[in-house]
Write a protein that holds these residues in place. Structure first.
Motif: not given
Ligand code: SF4
Ligand code: SF4
Ligand code: SF4
Ligand code: FES
Length: 585
Positions: A356-362, A364-367, A382-387, A579-585
């Motif tokens: 699940a850490k692979k999911f977490e790293a992507r 969108p807010e983890m930048d 164009a310079d965008h990078f993730y943490d 922060k967190y979001i509500e996701r659909k089931n």
């Protein structure tokens, strides 16, 4: 009671299955679909035995012994039936062993060898080639390699209470599928990877980041930093052929240097940082009437679970990022500033026990680091990078060691680099269920009361019970805390919160059985006994650390003094909280 196995009479306790009784008698019955504590749907027919008086062969994984039962496990009839059942499974299975992720660690492959299969008489019955499901950021499903054993479905439903996958179709059209075949990345799958951990074949594996990591390691313009989660040091040795639970912290550091990482840092450093931020957040919530119970937020499968199934309870989550994400943000801001490196040239690789850490790293807010630098350096989109750039599981790291011929057992012992490599005993116990709670209590008690803890071992929150609880006296303020591992247990605590009966102030939740040491990216096999051995090593490392409380980590003091300034301060909020979001089931 007395039973006879292959002509030998033995005394065994009542209530056992034939398979368990045979194990006590020293006979290992082959099996594929059965998995202790997880799955017993008796679909494969590999475990059959003869029982006197029974007309057909019986499946030993589900048949209970009875007084005087006479069992034969090695007759020609039994061996022929097992081979026949295996041959039927292999008829639809690709012969891809040489290029399969599970080559040399595959129960199907091993069984084919063990049962002495020499030929294949049956032709494929499935007409179409089933496509891979690559929609998930964490996992890849290859239905062509699926033998329909049902273990993944059982673990997802019974251990995690998620039910993201189930059987669909009949006969030759049977397969394991997500709702409407939408794919794991679309449905309410938590990315926990427990299905991959129990799969006996290569039908579910982590989505590999190995090639991407090699590419960056071979790019001389990049400074490639690696961080290692607490549970890797008790898992990677196993994956390299050492005994279960081997504690190999400093050999692991040496091995990572040999792979070419510029700096070898420790996620334990940011586990300590998490405790400082989370401990202060808890104290603030207690003192100011904030939302309680507060629940830990470092297990990304758990976060996705609550976002899908209990969005009303999101305000209970600590806003702290996980240690993995705190590390990425700190490495690309504080460390970049301190060393004068261009953050665009820093690559952060995580080694995690967790898919699940692979999911977490992507997410969108983890930048946060990109936004920190955007104005200062006039960066464009164009310079965008993730943490965090890449996440490797323990199993993937083992593959990289093997690719380079590193003899892990003979590596010297080396220390982590500074300044993001120093850590305490409190940080290493993040790797086991109850560890984050214990680490938080060690700090929260001393910060809240201003007194020194007489005994820093909180034994009530240790061990593998599904839900543990304790009462802690913060110098007159009594708080109740709870610890849950597996999402099924987490669900029970969330139901209490949502119906207003939760007695707790603080709750720790870990997605996987046993916590991170039993994560979906850990070595295969992982079972209860192995989890216990890994936990023992983790507590051993804690007990032998010079510093065992997060707030006493000197490098954390420097981080606040030189950069963050104060817990829950402005920079902390920008870089370390989320922060967190509500996701659909
Ligand atoms: S799943 Fe096992 S048997 Fe099938 S190709 Fe992979 S290694 Fe071979
Ligand atoms: S990753 Fe976890 S939630 Fe998703 S299908 Fe597998 S076991 Fe279920
Ligand atoms: S994906 Fe793996 S665990 Fe699931 S049914 Fe197929 S072989 Fe069994
Ligand atoms: S292991 Fe018993 S039927 Fe599959």
């Amino acid at each position: 009671m007395q039973i006879t196995i292959n002509g030998q009479t033995i005394d065994v306790q009542d209530g056992l299955t034939i398979m368990d009784a045979c194990a006590i008698a020293g006979i290992d019955i082959p099996s594929l679909c059965y998995l202790k504590d997880v799955s017993s749907n008796a679909s494969c027919g590999i475990c059959v035995v003869e029982v006197k008086g029974a007309r057909s062969l019986l499946r030993s994984c589900i048949t209970q012994i009875t007084e005087g039962m006479e069992i034969v496990t090695n007759s020609q009839r039994v061996m022929d039936a097992r081979r026949m059942n295996l041959e039927l499974l292999l008829a639809n299975h690709p012969q891809d062993c040489l290029i399969c992720d599970r080559n040399e660690n595959c129960e199907l492959q091993q069984l084919t060898f063990d049962l002495g299969m020499h030929g294949m008489r049956f032709v494929r019955t499935r007409k179409e080639i089933l496509p891979k499901d690559e929609t998930s950021a964490s996992l890849v499903r290859d239905p062509e390699k699926c033998i329909l054993c049902g273990r993944c479905i059982a673990v997802c439903r019974e251990v995690q209470s998620v039910q993201a996958i189930d059987f669909s179709g009949r006969g030759s059209k049977s397969k394991v599928a997500t709702f409407m075949d939408l794919g794991l990345g679309v449905v309410a799958c938590t990315s926990c990877g427990q299905c991959a951990l129990v799969c006996p074949t290569g039908a579910i594996t982590e989505k590999s980041s190995i090639d991407a990591v090699w590419k960056d390691l071979h790019n001389h313009e990049k400074i490639v930093l690696v961080q290692t989660a607490p549970a890797i040091r008790v898992g990677i040795g196993e994956a390299m052929g050492m005994p279960y639970g081997s504690l190999v912290t400093r050999q692991m550091v040496a091995g990572l240097r040999k792979l070419g990482f510029s700096k070898v840092f420790d996620t334990n450093f940011t586990a300590d940082l998490t405790i400082i931020e989370e401990g202060h957040e808890l104290i603030k919530r207690i003192k100011t009437g904030g939302v309680l119970p507060m629940i830990t937020s470092c297990s990304p499968g758990w976060i996705k679970f609550i976002e899908h199934f209990y969005p009303k309870s999101l305000p209970h989550l600590s806003t702290c990022k996980s240690p993995q994400q705190m590390f990425g943000a700190v490495a690309k801001t504080y460390y970049a500033e301190k060393t004068g490196l261009d953050p665009r040239n820093i690559i952060v690789v995580s080694v995690m026990p967790c898919t699940a850490k692979k999911f977490e790293a992507r997410r969108p807010e983890m930048d946060s680091a990109f936004h920190y630098w955007q104005a200062k350096m006039n960066l464009s989109d164009a310079d965008h990078f993730y943490d965090v750039d890449h996440v490797l599981t323990t199993r993937e790291l083992a593959r990289m060691f093997k690719e380079t011929g590193i003899e892990f057992a003979h590596l010297p012992e080396e220390n982590f680099d500074s300044p993001l490599g120093e850590s305490t005993g409190a940080a290493v116990i993040f790797g086991t269920t109850g560890g984050v709670m214990e680490a938080a209590l060690r700090t929260a008690y001393e910060v809240y009361t201003g007194k020194t803890l007489a005994n820093i071992d909180f034994n009530a929150v240790r061990g593998l019970n599904g839900i543990k609880e304790a009462e802690v006296d913060l110098d007159g303020t009594k708080i109740k805390v709870a610890v849950a591992h597996t999402l099924k247990n987490a669900r029970k605590l969330l139901d209490e919160i949502e119906n207003g009966t939760s007695p707790y102030t603080f709750i720790e939740v870990m997605t996987c059985p046993g916590g991170c040491l039993g994560g979906g990216g850990q070595p295969i096999p992982t079972n209860t006994e192995i989890r216990k051995m890994r936990a023992e090593s983790i507590y051993y490392e804690d007990a032998h650390k010079g510093i065992r409380k997060s707030h006493e980590n000197p490098e954390i003091h420097y981080l606040y003094k030189e950069f963050l300034l104060e817990p829950l301060g402005e920079k902390s909020h920008r870089l370390l909280h989320t922060k967190y979001i509500e996701r659909k089931n």
